[in-house]
Scaffold this active site. Structure first.
Site, PDB file in Angstrom:
ATOM      1  N   HIS A  79     -12.777  45.021  27.622  1.00  0.00           N
ATOM      2  CA  HIS A  79     -14.084  45.465  27.105  1.00  0.00           C
ATOM      3  C   HIS A  79     -14.958  44.197  27.081  1.00  0.00           C
ATOM      4  CE1 HIS A  79     -17.715  46.773  24.759  1.00  0.00           C
ATOM      5  NE2 HIS A  79     -17.255  45.741  23.657  1.00  0.00           N
ATOM      6  N   ASP A 108     -38.349  32.349  48.393  1.00  0.00           N
ATOM      7  CA  ASP A 108     -36.980  32.941  48.300  1.00  0.00           C
ATOM      8  C   ASP A 108     -36.274  31.956  47.517  1.00  0.00           C
ATOM      9  OD1 ASP A 108     -34.394  34.074  48.791  1.00  0.00           O
ATOM     10  OD2 ASP A 108     -35.107  34.995  50.516  1.00  0.00           O
ATOM     11  N   TRP A 144      -9.920  38.581  24.883  1.00  0.00           N
ATOM     12  CA  TRP A 144     -10.686  38.071  26.033  1.00  0.00           C
ATOM     13  C   TRP A 144     -10.479  36.330  26.270  1.00  0.00           C
ATOM     14  CZ3 TRP A 144     -15.085  34.729  26.263  1.00  0.00           C
ATOM     15  CH2 TRP A 144     -15.596  34.322  24.982  1.00  0.00           C
ATOM     16  N   SER A 171     -18.475  32.517  41.581  1.00  0.00           N
ATOM     17  CA  SER A 171     -19.645  33.126  41.720  1.00  0.00           C
ATOM     18  C   SER A 171     -20.831  32.575  40.927  1.00  0.00           C
ATOM     19  CB  SER A 171     -19.508  34.741  41.365  1.00  0.00           C
ATOM     20  OG  SER A 171     -20.536  35.337  41.356  1.00  0.00           O
ATOM     21  N   SER A 172     -20.465  32.606  39.585  1.00  0.00           N
ATOM     22  CA  SER A 172     -21.291  31.974  38.583  1.00  0.00           C
ATOM     23  C   SER A 172     -21.960  30.493  39.003  1.00  0.00           C
ATOM     24  CB  SER A 172     -20.956  31.932  37.311  1.00  0.00           C
ATOM     25  OG  SER A 172     -20.170  33.055  37.014  1.00  0.00           O
ATOM     26  N   HIS A 255     -18.081  27.899  23.617  1.00  0.00           N
ATOM     27  CA  HIS A 255     -19.380  28.172  22.646  1.00  0.00           C
ATOM     28  C   HIS A 255     -20.509  27.771  23.728  1.00  0.00           C
ATOM     29  CE1 HIS A 255     -21.878  28.383  19.530  1.00  0.00           C
ATOM     30  NE2 HIS A 255     -22.492  27.307  20.105  1.00  0.00           N
ATOM     31  N   GLU A 257     -20.686  28.884  26.584  1.00  0.00           N
ATOM     32  CA  GLU A 257     -20.862  30.184  27.135  1.00  0.00           C
ATOM     33  C   GLU A 257     -21.577  31.238  26.358  1.00  0.00           C
ATOM     34  OE1 GLU A 257     -19.935  31.422  30.034  1.00  0.00           O
ATOM     35  OE2 GLU A 257     -20.172  33.794  29.512  1.00  0.00           O
ATOM     36  N   TYR A 259     -23.936  30.523  24.510  1.00  0.00           N
ATOM     37  CA  TYR A 259     -25.469  30.027  24.844  1.00  0.00           C
ATOM     38  C   TYR A 259     -25.887  30.428  26.129  1.00  0.00           C
ATOM     39  CZ  TYR A 259     -26.195  28.734  20.011  1.00  0.00           C
ATOM     40  OH  TYR A 259     -25.889  29.135  18.708  1.00  0.00           O
ATOM     41  N   SER A 270     -40.104  34.890  25.641  1.00  0.00           N
ATOM     42  CA  SER A 270     -41.111  34.212  25.764  1.00  0.00           C
ATOM     43  C   SER A 270     -42.031  34.778  26.753  1.00  0.00           C
ATOM     44  CB  SER A 270     -40.785  32.706  26.053  1.00  0.00           C
ATOM     45  OG  SER A 270     -39.981  32.321  25.111  1.00  0.00           O
ATOM     46  N   HIS A 304     -15.815  25.296  15.637  1.00  0.00           N
ATOM     47  CA  HIS A 304     -16.080  26.164  14.605  1.00  0.00           C
ATOM     48  C   HIS A 304     -15.366  27.569  14.945  1.00  0.00           C
ATOM     49  CE1 HIS A 304     -19.898  27.514  16.779  1.00  0.00           C
ATOM     50  NE2 HIS A 304     -18.995  28.298  17.175  1.00  0.00           N
ATOM     51  N   HIS A 305     -14.902  27.908  15.986  1.00  0.00           N
ATOM     52  CA  HIS A 305     -13.857  28.988  16.303  1.00  0.00           C
ATOM     53  C   HIS A 305     -12.548  28.728  15.745  1.00  0.00           C
ATOM     54  CE1 HIS A 305     -17.112  31.041  18.596  1.00  0.00           C
ATOM     55  NE2 HIS A 305     -17.572  29.942  19.014  1.00  0.00           N
ATOM     56  N   THR A 330     -32.969  26.921  16.909  1.00  0.00           N
ATOM     57  CA  THR A 330     -33.074  28.611  17.064  1.00  0.00           C
ATOM     58  C   THR A 330     -34.173  29.046  16.183  1.00  0.00           C
ATOM     59  OG1 THR A 330     -30.659  28.419  17.164  1.00  0.00           O
ATOM     60  CG2 THR A 330     -31.464  30.468  17.162  1.00  0.00           C
ATOM     61  N   LYS A 333     -37.650  28.670  17.593  1.00  0.00           N
ATOM     62  CA  LYS A 333     -37.772  29.615  18.471  1.00  0.00           C
ATOM     63  C   LYS A 333     -38.351  30.854  18.011  1.00  0.00           C
ATOM     64  CE  LYS A 333     -35.360  28.337  22.569  1.00  0.00           C
ATOM     65  NZ  LYS A 333     -36.295  28.692  23.401  1.00  0.00           N
ATOM     66  N   ARG A 452      -9.599  42.021  12.918  1.00  0.00           N
ATOM     67  CA  ARG A 452     -10.207  42.694  14.208  1.00  0.00           C
ATOM     68  C   ARG A 452      -8.951  42.844  15.052  1.00  0.00           C
ATOM     69  NH1 ARG A 452     -12.778  37.132  17.198  1.00  0.00           N
ATOM     70  NH2 ARG A 452     -12.865  38.529  18.920  1.00  0.00           N
TER      71      ARG A 452
HETATM   72  C1  HEM Z   1     -27.299  30.676  14.620  1.00  0.00           C
HETATM   73  C2  HEM Z   1     -26.362  30.556  15.634  1.00  0.00           C
HETATM   74  C3  HEM Z   1     -24.804  30.611  15.431  1.00  0.00           C
HETATM   75  C4  HEM Z   1     -24.045  30.127  14.468  1.00  0.00           C
HETATM   76  C5  HEM Z   1     -24.199  29.507  13.334  1.00  0.00           C
HETATM   77  C6  HEM Z   1     -22.539  30.925  14.978  1.00  0.00           C
HETATM   78  C7  HEM Z   1     -21.617  30.774  14.302  1.00  0.00           C
HETATM   79  C8  HEM Z   1     -20.127  31.286  14.752  1.00  0.00           C
HETATM   80  C9  HEM Z   1     -18.997  30.916  14.105  1.00  0.00           C
HETATM   81  C10 HEM Z   1     -18.627  30.045  13.091  1.00  0.00           C
HETATM   82  C11 HEM Z   1     -18.117  31.629  14.720  1.00  0.00           C
HETATM   83  C12 HEM Z   1     -16.396  31.893  14.679  1.00  0.00           C
HETATM   84  C13 HEM Z   1     -15.902  32.829  13.658  1.00  0.00           C
HETATM   85  C14 HEM Z   1     -14.579  33.214  13.450  1.00  0.00           C
HETATM   86  O1  HEM Z   1     -13.962  33.407  14.575  1.00  0.00           O
HETATM   87  O2  HEM Z   1     -14.119  32.814  12.451  1.00  0.00           O
HETATM   88  C15 HEM Z   1     -18.596  32.636  15.888  1.00  0.00           C
HETATM   89  C16 HEM Z   1     -18.090  33.358  16.722  1.00  0.00           C
HETATM   90  C17 HEM Z   1     -18.939  34.074  17.767  1.00  0.00           C
HETATM   91  N1  HEM Z   1     -20.273  34.002  18.000  1.00  0.00           N
HETATM   92 FE1  HEM Z   1     -21.518  32.851  17.044  1.00  0.00          FE
HETATM   93  N2  HEM Z   1     -22.920  31.766  16.135  1.00  0.00           N
HETATM   94  C18 HEM Z   1     -24.164  31.608  16.459  1.00  0.00           C
HETATM   95  C19 HEM Z   1     -24.765  32.340  17.400  1.00  0.00           C
HETATM   96  C20 HEM Z   1     -24.168  33.093  18.357  1.00  0.00           C
HETATM   97  C21 HEM Z   1     -24.938  33.472  19.564  1.00  0.00           C
HETATM   98  C22 HEM Z   1     -26.231  33.332  19.878  1.00  0.00           C
HETATM   99  C23 HEM Z   1     -23.877  34.144  20.356  1.00  0.00           C
HETATM  100  C24 HEM Z   1     -23.889  34.821  21.645  1.00  0.00           C
HETATM  101  C25 HEM Z   1     -24.887  35.215  22.077  1.00  0.00           C
HETATM  102  C26 HEM Z   1     -22.705  34.089  19.331  1.00  0.00           C
HETATM  103  C27 HEM Z   1     -21.586  34.704  19.854  1.00  0.00           C
HETATM  104  C28 HEM Z   1     -20.306  34.675  19.349  1.00  0.00           C
HETATM  105  C29 HEM Z   1     -18.995  35.155  19.744  1.00  0.00           C
HETATM  106  C30 HEM Z   1     -19.069  36.076  20.979  1.00  0.00           C
HETATM  107  C31 HEM Z   1     -18.019  34.791  18.771  1.00  0.00           C
HETATM  108  C32 HEM Z   1     -16.782  35.322  18.645  1.00  0.00           C
HETATM  109  C33 HEM Z   1     -15.713  34.755  19.898  1.00  0.00           C
HETATM  110  C34 HEM Z   1     -14.509  35.288  19.410  1.00  0.00           C
HETATM  111  O3  HEM Z   1     -13.686  34.884  18.642  1.00  0.00           O
HETATM  112  O4  HEM Z   1     -14.080  36.236  20.201  1.00  0.00           O
HETATM  113  N3  HEM Z   1     -23.024  33.376  18.239  1.00  0.00           N
HETATM  114  N4  HEM Z   1     -20.156  32.235  15.888  1.00  0.00           N
HETATM  115 CU   LIG Z   2     -19.385  29.330  18.860  1.00  0.00          CU
END
Ligand code: HEM
Ligand SMILES: [Cu+2]
Lengths: 527, 183
Positions: A79, A108, A144, A171-172, A255, A257, A259, A270, A304-305, A330, A333, A452
C-alpha cells in the site's frame, strides 16, 4: 512523424496527434505524457486504495479474521509503495508535464524523447512490483522502508521488488532532469526566475531533491540486494556490518522524499488560493525562499525517524531542534496563504474547497509532526498509530487533496469542458467527513499504545478501530465519485471559456480551452 | 528558448550529480564506520586487541558494574551463555571473564561473536586485551567450548556511568570448518 517536419526543422506545422494506441506509446508531446501519468496515477490510486481497504477490513475487529498475517504485512508494505511511488509522485510529474511548459511559455519539455521513456518505465516497474504478490513466498512484507535484516528474510520475490524500485527511481530521475532542463532552457523571453509561478518553483526544487536522493535509495537497495544474494554484509553484524546503518542511509533518502511528496502541493496551493481569493499571492519571494530552506533543512533531520535506535544524547538533541526548525518555513507558507485569503472576495468552487481542506488538515498533520519531533515524546509514540495518523494527515488531505484540487482546477483547460461542479462539491464534503472519521481516531489509539503494522490488537482499541474502518470504506468508495467526475468531464460537458476562472492569472489561461496540441510555438510576450 | 545541445549540457551535468549521489550512498558506509570507531556510537567497540593498562598506581574507590549479556542470532542453533552474570570492576585494572558456547546441530559449524557495549558513551573506554570475538571459532557436531575474555575499563570513563553492559550476539557464519589434518 510526417515528412513535412523533417524538411523544415525549426518550423512545426499544425499536425495534431497520431491516431490509435501508437499515439500514446510513441508520443513525445508533453500534454499526452502528462495525461498518461495522471491516468496511471488514478488507476494506481484505486489499486493502493483496495489494499488499504483489505487492511482496514482486517482491523475492523480484534483477532485474525480475513487475511493471514503475512499477507496483511505485505498489504501494508505494498500500500505504501504504491501510494508513494505509484500515485503521488507520478501525479505530480503528470501535472508538471502538463503545466510547466504552459506556465513558462515554452512549446514542450526540453527532452521529449526522454520524457516518453520516463513514463513508459513506470507501468513496467509496477507490473513487476505487483506481480510479486503472486509469487512463492508472497510480496515484500517488511514495511515500505525495507529495513534490514527483516526485509532480507522474506521470499525470493525480493529481487523483483528491488528491481522495480530501481526502475521507478530511473523514471523519477529522468523526469526530474527533464524538468530542470525545461525550466532553465525553455522559458519565454522575459520570464525571469522570480516571475515564475510557484508551482514551477516548487517543482524545480523538488526535481533537485529527487536527483539528490533517489540515487541514495538506489544505493541502499542495491546493498540489500548484494547482502541477500552476493554475500556482502553491509547490514549484517555477523560480517561486520550494521543494520542501524541501513536506517541512516534509508532516511537520508526518506526524509527529503517526504518533502518531494509535499513541495509540489505547496506550489498548487499557491496557484489556486490567489485565483479564488481574487488577490495576488501574499509574499511571493518569501514563498520561494521558504521552499528552498525546507529543501535544504530536509537533508539534516533524517534521524528523527530513528530516535529509538540508541543515538548519543547530542545527536538526539541536534535532530530534534533541526526538525523543529523545519516548521518555521512551513509556518511561513501557511501564514502567506491565509494572508492571501484575508479580505479577498472569495468563492468556494471545488478546487478552492480542496485547497482550504488542505490548509486546515495539512496543518493538523504538521502539528502532530511537531509532537513527534520531541525526542522524549517520540520514544513513546514511535511505531504506534500516532505516527500513522501523522503521515496520513500530511499525505492524504495534504498531497492527495492538492492533486485533486489541481485536477478540478485545470481539468477545464485540459478537456475544454467544465466538470460537474455539484458532484465535485459532494465529492469534497463526503471525502472530508470520512477522511477525518478514518484518520482522527488513529491519534487516540496511537497515544494509547496501539502498534502500527499489526493485524491483530488488544481489545481496548476495538471501538476506535471500527470507527476508522467505517471511515476507510466511506472514503474509499467516495473516490469513485472523483473517477466519475473526471471521466464525465473527459467525455463532454458545458464548454469552458479560455480563462475558465474569473480571478485566474497565468499564461496557461491565455491559450484556448482545451489547450491545443501545441502551445506557445512562438513565445508569448511577458509583461 | 535554447537548442537541443544546451539541454544536453544540463542533462549531462545533472547525470554527473546522479552518479555522484549514488556513490555518496556507498560512501556513507565508511563514513559511518569511522564515526562509530571514533565516537563509540552504536556501542561498537574496537575489534583490535588493546595493550594492558598503565595504572597510575593510586588507590581508587570507584567501582563499575559490568553486566554480561549473550544473544544467539535467531537463525543459529547454538547455546551461548556468560559464565558470570556481572562483575564489579575497578577502572584501570584488568579482569578475566568467559562465555560458554555449544553447537546444537549435528553438523560441524563455525561461529562468530559480535560485541556491543551499552551505554554507547562507554564503548570507547571499554578495552579488550583478549577476546574470542576477535576470531571465528570452529566446532565439531555438538561441540562446545569455554571462551575467554580479558578486558579493562579506562579510568577516564565518564563519572556519570556506573554500569556498563557488554553484549555479544553469536552468529553462525554458515561456513564449514576446515579439516585440520589433510590439505
Ligand atoms: C512540520 C513538519 C513535520 C515534522 C516536524 C515531522 C516529523 C516527523 C517525525 C518526528 C516522524 C517520525 C515519527 C516516528 O517514526 O516515531 C515523522 C514520520 C513521518 N512523516 Fe513527518 N513531519 C513533518 C512533516 C511531514 C510531511 C510534510 C510529510 C509528507 C508529506 C511527512 C511524512 C511522514 C512520514 C511518511 C512518516 C513516517 C515514515 C515511516 O516510518 O513509515 N511528514 N514525521
Ligand atoms: Cu522525516
Amino acid at each position: 512523424m510526417s515528412t513535412a517536419t523533417t524538411e523544415h526543422h525549426d518550423h512545426h506545422d499544425d499536425h495534431g496527434p497520431a491516431y490509435g494506441w501508437k499515439r500514446w506509446l510513441f508520443t513525445t508531446n508533453h500534454k499526452d505524457i502528462g495525461t498518461l501519468y495522471l491516468l496511471f496515477s488514478l488507476v494506481m490510486f484505486f489499486i493502493g486504495g483496495g489494499m488499504a481497504l483489505i487492511i482496514r477490513a482486517e482491523l475492523w475487529q480484534p483477532g485474525l479474521q480475513i487475511v493471514d498475517p503475512l499477507f496483511f504485512n505485505s498489504m501494508t508494505t505494498m500500500h505504501a509503495l504504491v501510494m508513494i511511488f505509484g500515485v503521488v509522485m507520478p501525479a505530480f510529474v503528470g501535472l508538471a508535464n502538463w503545466m510547466i511548459p504552459m506556465m513558462i511559455g515554452g512549446p514542450d519539455m526540453a527532452l521529449p524523447r526522454l520524457n516518453n521513456w520516463s513514463f513508459w518505465i513506470m507501468p513496467f516497474a509496477f507490473l513487476l512490483l505487483l506481480s510479486t504478490l503472486f509469487m512463492e513466498g508472497g510480496g515484500p512484507a517488511g514495511g515500505w522502508t525495507l529495513y534490514a535484516p527483516l526485509s532480507l528474510q522474506g521470499g525470493d520475490s525480493f529481487a523483483f521488488v528491488i528491481f522495480s524500485i530501481h526502475f521507478m527511481g530511473i523514471s523519477s530521475v529522468m523526469g526530474s532532469i527533464n524538468i530542470v532542463a525545461t525550466i532553465f532552457n525553455m522559458r519565454a523571453p522575459g520570464m525571469t526566475l522570480m516571475k515564475m509561478p510557484l508551482f514551477v518553483w516548487t517543482w524545480l526544487i523538488t526535481a533537485y531533491l529527487l536527483i539528490a536522493v533517489i540515487p541514495v535509495l538506489a544505493g541502499a537497495v542495491t546493498m540489500l540486494l548484494t547482502d541477500r544474494y552476493f554475500g556482502t554484509s553491509f547490514f549484517s553484524a555477523a560480517g561486520g556490518g550494521d543494520p542501524v546503518m541501513y536506517q541512516h542511509i534509508f532516511w537520508f533518502f526518506g526524509h527529503p522524499e517526504v518533502y518531494i511528496l509535499i513541495l509540489p502541493a505547496f506550489g498548487i496551493m499557491s496557484s489556486i488560493i490567489p485565483t479564488f481569493a481574487r488577490k495576488p499571492l501574499f509574499g511571493y519571494a518569501s514563498m520561494v525562499y521558504a521552499t528552498a530552506s525546507i529543501a535544504f533543512l530536509s537533508f539534516i533531520v533524517w534521524a528523527h525517524h530513528m530516535f529509538t535506535v540508541g543515538m548519543p544524547l547530542a545527536g538526539e538533541m541536534f535532530f530534534m531542534f533541526a526538525t523543529m526548525m523545519i516548521s518555521v518555513p512551513t509556518g511561513v507558507k501557511v501564514f502567506n496563504w491565509m494572508a492571501t485569503m484575508w479580505r479577498g472576495s472569495m468563492t468556494f468552487e471545488t478546487p478552492m474547497l480542496f485547497a482550504i481542506g488542505f490548509l486546515v488538515m495539512f496543518t493538523i498533520g504538521g502539528l502532530s509532526g511537531l509532537m513527534l519531533a520531541i525526542t522524549p515524546a517520540d520514544i513513546q509514540y514511535h511505531d504506534t498509530y500516532f505516527v500513522v495518523a501523522h503521515f496520513h494527515y500530511v499525505l492524504v488531505p495534504g498531497a492527495i487533496y492538492s492533486i485533486m484540487a489541481a485536477t478540478y482546477y485545470w481539468i477545464p483547460k485540459w478537456t475544454g469542458n467544465m466538470y460537474d461542479e455539484k458532484l465535485g462539491k459532494i465529492h469534497f464534503w463526503i471525502s472530508t467527513i470520512f477522511l477525518n472519521v478514518l484518520f482522527f481516531p488513529m491519534h487516540f489509539v496511537g497515544l494509547a499504545g496501539m502498534p502500527r503494522r499489526i493485524p491483530d490488537y488488544s481489545l481496548q482499541f476495538a471501538d476506535w478501530n471500527m470507527v476508522a474502518s467505517i471511515g476507510a470504506f466511506g472514503f474509499g468508495f467516495s473516490q469513485l465519485i472523483f473517477a466519475y467526475v473526471v471521466i464525465k468531464c473527459m467525455k463532454g460537458g458545458e464548454k469552458a471559456t479560455d480563462e475558465v476562472w474569473e480571478g485566474a492569472d497565468g499564461l496557461e489561461w491565455t491559450v484556448a480551452s482545451p489547450a491545443p496540441y501545441h502551445t506557445f510555438e512562438t513565445p508569448p510576450t511577458i509583461k | 528558448m535554447k537548442t537541443m545541445s544546451q539541454h544536453i549540457v544540463i542533462a549531462g551535468k545533472l547525470s554527473v550529480l546522479v552518479v555522484a549521489m549514488f556513490g555518496f550512498g556507498y560512501l556513507m558506509v565508511p563514513i559511518y564506520n569511522v564515526l562509530c570507531d571514533i565516537t563509540g556510537l552504536n556501542g561498537k567497540t574496537s575489534s583490535v586487541a588493546a595493550v594492558a593498562p598503565q595504572t597510575s598506581g593510586e588507590k581508587s574507590e570507584r567501582r563499575v558494574i559490568v553486566e554480561f549479556v549473550a544473544v544467539v542470532n535467531s537463525s543459529a542453533a547454538w547455546t551461548f551463555e556468560p559464565v558470570q552474570r556481572s562483575m564489579e570492576v575497578e577502572p584501570g585494572k584488568t579482569y578475566n571473564a568467559s562465555y560458554n558456547v555449544k553447537n546444537l546441530s549435528s553438523q560441524p559449524a563455525v561461529g562468530q561473536a559480535v560485541p556491543s557495549v551499552a551505554p554507547s558513551a562507554a564503548a570507547k573506554y571499554f578495552n579488550k586485551i583478549e577476546c574470542f570475538c576477535f576470531t571465528r571459532q570452529e566446532f565439531e557436531a555438538n561441540g562446545s567450548k569455554e571462551m575467554p575474555l580479558v578486558f579493562f575499563i579506562e579510568e577516564d570513563l565518564p563519572r556519570s556511568i556506573d554500569r556498563v553492559t557488554l553484549s555479544y550476539t553469536y552468529f553462525d557464519t554458515g561456513e564449514k570448518p576446515v579439516p585440520a589434518s589433510d590439505s
